[in-house]
Scaffold this motif. Structure first.
Motif, mmCIF file in Angstrom:
data_model
loop_
_atom_site.group_PDB
_atom_site.id
_atom_site.type_symbol
_atom_site.label_atom_id
_atom_site.label_comp_id
_atom_site.label_asym_id
_atom_site.label_seq_id
_atom_site.Cartn_x
_atom_site.Cartn_y
_atom_site.Cartn_z
ATOM 1 N N LEU A 283 -2.750 -3.305 -6.367
ATOM 2 C CA LEU A 283 -4.458 -2.775 -6.317
ATOM 3 C C LEU A 283 -3.986 -2.202 -7.922
ATOM 4 C CD1 LEU A 283 -6.620 -1.847 -3.351
ATOM 5 C CD2 LEU A 283 -6.519 -4.055 -4.930
ATOM 6 N N CYS B 244 -12.867 2.761 -4.726
ATOM 7 C CA CYS B 244 -11.343 2.259 -4.086
ATOM 8 C C CYS B 244 -12.300 2.757 -2.333
ATOM 9 C CB CYS B 244 -9.994 1.903 -4.024
ATOM 10 S SG CYS B 244 -9.351 1.126 -2.324
ATOM 11 N N ALA C 229 -3.058 5.297 -9.759
ATOM 12 C CA ALA C 229 -3.105 5.036 -8.624
ATOM 13 C C ALA C 229 -1.502 4.268 -8.240
ATOM 14 C CB ALA C 229 -3.758 3.535 -8.072
ATOM 15 N N ASP D 50 -4.612 6.665 2.220
ATOM 16 C CA ASP D 50 -4.076 7.322 1.669
ATOM 17 C C ASP D 50 -3.859 7.768 0.163
ATOM 18 O OD1 ASP D 50 -4.903 5.424 -1.232
ATOM 19 O OD2 ASP D 50 -3.586 3.757 -0.327
ATOM 20 N N GLU E 278 -10.284 2.361 0.388
ATOM 21 C CA GLU E 278 -9.307 2.789 1.114
ATOM 22 C C GLU E 278 -8.544 4.039 0.878
ATOM 23 O OE1 GLU E 278 -5.563 -0.262 1.783
ATOM 24 O OE2 GLU E 278 -7.199 -0.916 0.859
ATOM 25 N N ARG E 279 -9.266 5.024 -0.826
ATOM 26 C CA ARG E 279 -9.117 6.595 -0.565
ATOM 27 C C ARG E 279 -8.937 7.261 0.115
ATOM 28 N NH1 ARG E 279 -13.810 5.447 -2.948
ATOM 29 N NH2 ARG E 279 -15.291 7.541 -2.540
ATOM 30 N N CYS F 17 0.672 0.494 -4.357
ATOM 31 C CA CYS F 17 -0.181 -0.127 -4.119
ATOM 32 C C CYS F 17 -0.403 -1.432 -5.444
ATOM 33 C CB CYS F 17 -1.474 0.655 -4.510
ATOM 34 S SG CYS F 17 -3.065 -0.274 -4.319
ATOM 35 N N ARG G 16 0.758 -1.552 -0.179
ATOM 36 C CA ARG G 16 0.462 0.289 -0.370
ATOM 37 C C ARG G 16 0.451 1.139 -0.058
ATOM 38 N NH1 ARG G 16 -3.262 -3.018 -0.975
ATOM 39 N NH2 ARG G 16 -5.259 -3.052 -0.259
ATOM 40 N N PRO G 17 0.384 1.900 -0.752
ATOM 41 C CA PRO G 17 1.212 3.602 -0.736
ATOM 42 C C PRO G 17 1.362 4.000 0.567
ATOM 43 C CG PRO G 17 -1.168 3.783 -2.462
ATOM 44 C CD PRO G 17 -0.259 2.384 -1.292
ATOM 45 N N PRO H 259 -8.058 2.090 -10.314
ATOM 46 C CA PRO H 259 -8.750 1.513 -9.463
ATOM 47 C C PRO H 259 -8.701 2.704 -8.075
ATOM 48 C CG PRO H 259 -6.059 0.809 -8.481
ATOM 49 C CD PRO H 259 -6.686 1.635 -10.012
ATOM 50 N N CYS H 260 -7.797 3.623 -7.944
ATOM 51 C CA CYS H 260 -8.511 4.451 -6.824
ATOM 52 C C CYS H 260 -10.035 4.817 -6.554
ATOM 53 C CB CYS H 260 -6.756 5.760 -6.714
ATOM 54 S SG CYS H 260 -5.790 5.036 -6.460
ATOM 55 N N GLY I 52 -4.055 7.281 -2.644
ATOM 56 C CA GLY I 52 -3.885 6.955 -4.028
ATOM 57 C C GLY I 52 -2.605 7.001 -4.361
HETATM 58 S S1 SF4 Z 1 -4.064 2.945 -4.405
HETATM 59 FE FE1 SF4 Z 1 -5.106 1.184 -4.053
HETATM 60 S S2 SF4 Z 1 -5.493 1.207 -1.373
HETATM 61 FE FE2 SF4 Z 1 -5.338 3.445 -2.207
HETATM 62 S S3 SF4 Z 1 -7.300 4.156 -3.041
HETATM 63 FE FE3 SF4 Z 1 -5.597 3.680 -4.852
HETATM 64 S S4 SF4 Z 1 -6.092 1.488 -5.071
HETATM 65 FE FE4 SF4 Z 1 -6.836 2.212 -3.077
#
Ligand code: SF4
Ligand code: SF4
Lengths: 408, 92
Positions: free
Chosen positions: A358, A328, A352, A334, A330-331, A356, A259-260, A324-325, A336
């Motif tokens: 993903l 997501c 992203a 982090d 989790e946005r 990450c 994860r970033p 995918p952010c 993104g």
């Molecule tokens: S970097 Fe990964 S965990 Fe963070 S929002 Fe984007 S897809 Fe989700």
């Protein structure tokens, strides 16, 4: 590993990845630029060939004058800026450092001087204390050579020790910052012992971030996983021995994560840097991002730059995000990841951060790690001369969780 | 850590600075390259930690100011946390 941990629990490490307990951001109502970094000059007496400053710095505009810096301080403080970093180049190369510090102190800033120590004298440290300087960070920022000198107790070590002595004598909290990479990470144990001998209260062991020259030399600078584990073990042993007399922040290179990092709570959220020529930056590396029209403090005031300029609004909120952010969960945690890393590794700053797992580009990170593992085995003779590292300015912001006093 | 005597005199630790920030409408603790934004209760406690008043004085003052009884446990627990995080230190 403490600083790689999100700061949701309210424990704010001095250099931790930015706290997650910021109120939710929105493009319409950004908070104030709490952390102001003034890169006072590109000049530096070290003349390191591979300094982190832009390679074309000789062509960048003239340095701002004292009056310009003081205007920036006033304007930023009026918006709510409170943590001030003074860096460079070597900020001690500015003869007006003392009056700038004095003005910042009067305005109510907490003032951090980020220096290599070169140019620090008894007279200056005394004058800076009188002007209201709060803290000095002694950095090993410039090259592998500097650190090698340090480890082999040559001139640099003598100089740093003297400056460390002055810092202690004058009652400043002392932070030692060392940038780690493959060529020095095996010396973490010795580095910590030297830091202890110098009386450091905080030590930041920050792994290189891969931008600029470090990006070009990534395969030679990325440590292997085994090196990283050894360094973490050495840090753990040291921590057990010294207890909380010294606080150590070990920042893992994010290439080893899935994860970033949360990037300053997102660009345009808390951080504003001003380059020697007056260019305002939402991130110290933001010059690399294509299409950002960076404003200049000579032309606009800080309020207009922070709230109205397209560059500072570009990555606020979530509208700029791609999948995918974008969808997501989790946005909000982090944001993104790092825009600069997204741009460097995927060619699109809106993607992203490929750290990450993903991200469809995550393999570019894992492949770089794998290649680094291979080259790690090979001799690294001439490589160190190319090493160049960016200092990483972070600030941790946290809100104390819970309410210790009950109210009715 | 949580059995700090009432006679202890907590003070903002060396190198830390507590100040009120109008822009954030909060007390903040500033330290090398970091900041903790305090909620109102934490701000109320820390702003009384001047190294002169004892923990017991601080509790009494808070109980009076906020018209609540029985704060000793909560305030002591927070002071313990703040000591642990090096925000506070104890003076003689
Ligand atoms: S970097 Fe990964 S965990 Fe963070 S929002 Fe984007 S897809 Fe989700
Ligand atoms: S380099 Fe990346 S992580 Fe660091 S501030 Fe810039 S965008 Fe954020």
């Amino acid at each position: 590993m403490s600083s790689a941990t999100p700061v949701g629990h309210g424990l704010a490490a001095p250099n931790a990845a930015v706290g997650m307990s910021q109120p939710p951001r929105s493009a319409s109502a950004p908070g104030p630029p709490l952390w102001l970094l003034l890169e006072l000059t590109y000049r530096c007496p070290l003349h390191c060939v591979f300094c982190y400053n832009p390679t074309d710095f000789a062509n960048t505009g003239q340095e701002l004058g004292t009056g310009d810096w003081i205007r920036v301080l006033r304007q930023a403080r009026a918006l709510g800026a409170v943590q001030l970093g003074l860096s460079g180049g070597e900020p001690l190369a500015r003869e007006d450092l003392e009056p700038i510090v004095a003005q910042a102190h009067t305005l109510g800033f907490y003032i951090n001087l980020i220096t290599s120590g070169i140019g620090m004298t008894e007279a200056r440290i005394r004058a800076l204390k009188a002007a209201g300087l709060d803290h000095i960070q002694l950095s090993f920022q410039d090259s592998t050579r500097e650190l090698n000198d340090f480890l082999s107790s040559t001139r640099t070590f003598e100089l740093k020790s003297q400056v460390a002595g002055l810092i202690r004598q004058h009652g400043y909290p002392m932070v030692l910052n060392v940038v780690l990479h493959r060529l020095n990470i095996d010396h973490v144990g010795e580095i910590l012992e030297m830091a202890e001998a110098m009386g450091a209260q905080y030590v930041e062991l920050a792994n290189t971030q891969y931008y600029g020259w470090a990006w070009l030399n990534r395969e030679h600078l990325l440590p292997s996983r085994a090196q990283l584990e050894r360094a973490e073990a050495a840090t753990r042993r040291f921590r057990e021995r010294v207890g909380n007399r010294m606080q150590i922040y070990f920042v893992v290179p994010d290439y080893f994560e899935t994860r970033p990092k949360a990037c300053m709570s997102g660009l345009g959220s808390v951080f504003l840097a001003v380059a020697p020529d007056g260019t305002a930056l939402p991130c110290h590396a933001a010059r690399m991002l294509p299409g950002l029209q960076l404003p200049n403090v000579r032309d606009s005031d800080i309020r207009a730059i922070w709230y109205d300029s397209p560059a500072f609004n570009r990555f606020r909120g979530e509208a700029w995000m791609k999948e995918p952010c974008r969808s997501c969960p989790e946005r909000a945690r982090d944001f993104g990841g790092c825009r600069c890393q997204a741009y460097l590794l995927t060619g699109d700053a809106d993607n992203a951060d490929p750290v990450c797992d993903l991200s469809p580009y995550h393999h570019r990170v894992t492949e770089a790690v794998a290649r680094a593992e291979q080259t790690a085995a090979a001799a690294t003779g001439g490589v160190r001369e190319q090493a160049l590292v960016f200092r990483d300015h972070r600030i941790s912001i946290a809100v104390v969780p819970g309410d210790p006093v009950r109210r009715r | 850590m949580s059995d700090i005597p009432g006679s202890a005199k907590p003070a903002i630790a060396h190198g830390m600075r507590l100040q009120w920030e109008p822009a954030q409408e909060a007390h903040v603790l500033l330290y090398p390259e970091g900041m903790v934004r305090l909620n109102s209760s934490a701000g109320a406690i820390l702003s009384r930690c001047d190294g002169v008043r004892t923990l017991a004085d601080i509790v009494t003052d808070l109980e009076r100011t906020y018209s609540i009884a029985g704060l000793t446990g909560d305030v002591t627990a927070f002071v313990a946390l703040a000591l642990d995080k090096h925000w506070l230190e104890l003076r003689q």
